[in-house]
Design an enzyme around this catalytic site. Sequence first.
Site, PDB file in Angstrom:
ATOM      1  CG  ASN A  12      -0.320   0.008   2.513  1.00 18.63           C
ATOM      2  OD1 ASN A  12       0.873  -0.249   2.610  1.00 18.63           O
ATOM      3  ND2 ASN A  12      -1.081   0.273   3.561  1.00 18.63           N
ATOM      4  CB  CYS A  13       4.467   1.827   0.144  1.00 17.60           C
ATOM      5  SG  CYS A  13       5.764   3.013  -0.204  1.00 17.60           S
ATOM      6  CG  ASP A  14       1.043   6.774  -2.052  1.00 18.48           C
ATOM      7  OD1 ASP A  14       0.159   5.910  -2.227  1.00 18.48           O
ATOM      8  OD2 ASP A  14       0.833   7.852  -1.466  1.00 18.48           O
ATOM      9  CE  LYS A  17      -1.156   1.723  -3.389  1.00 21.60           C
ATOM     10  NZ  LYS A  17      -2.208   2.566  -2.818  1.00 21.60           N
TER      11      LYS A  17
END
Length: 122
Positions: A12-14, A17
Amino acid sequence: MTAQWVMYGIKNCDTIKKARNYLAESGTDYRFHDYRVDGIDDALLQSFIDQLGYEVLLNTRGTTWRNLPEAERAAVTDAASAKAVMLAQPAIIKRPVLSAPNGDLLVGFKDSLYHAFIQEKS
C-alpha cells in the site's frame, strides 16, 4: 528455477505502487515480496545490510521511525541495533528494495535510476 527480479516492500506504499507500475510498463517480470505478508528474516535483512549498509535501509524520515519511543531511536547506533529495529518494524525499511537477478540491490524509486539499473542488470 532461474533467478528473477524481486521487489521488496509494502503493497500500500505510494512509492511501491509507482515502482510496480514502472516495472509493469517496462515489461520487467518480477516477484513482489510484501514485508507484512511474507515477512523478512534475519538472513535476508543481513544480506541487504552487507551490500548497502544499514544507513541506506533505515528510513528515519517516515512515520514508523517518528512513532518509535525516543529511547528506541537513540539506541540505534550500529548495524546490529538497526537490524533489530528493522526486523521488529519492517515498515521502517526504505522502499522499495529492488533485487536484480544477480543479487545486486537498488533502494528507492526514480524512473531514470530504474531504467539504468534494469538495462545494466538484464
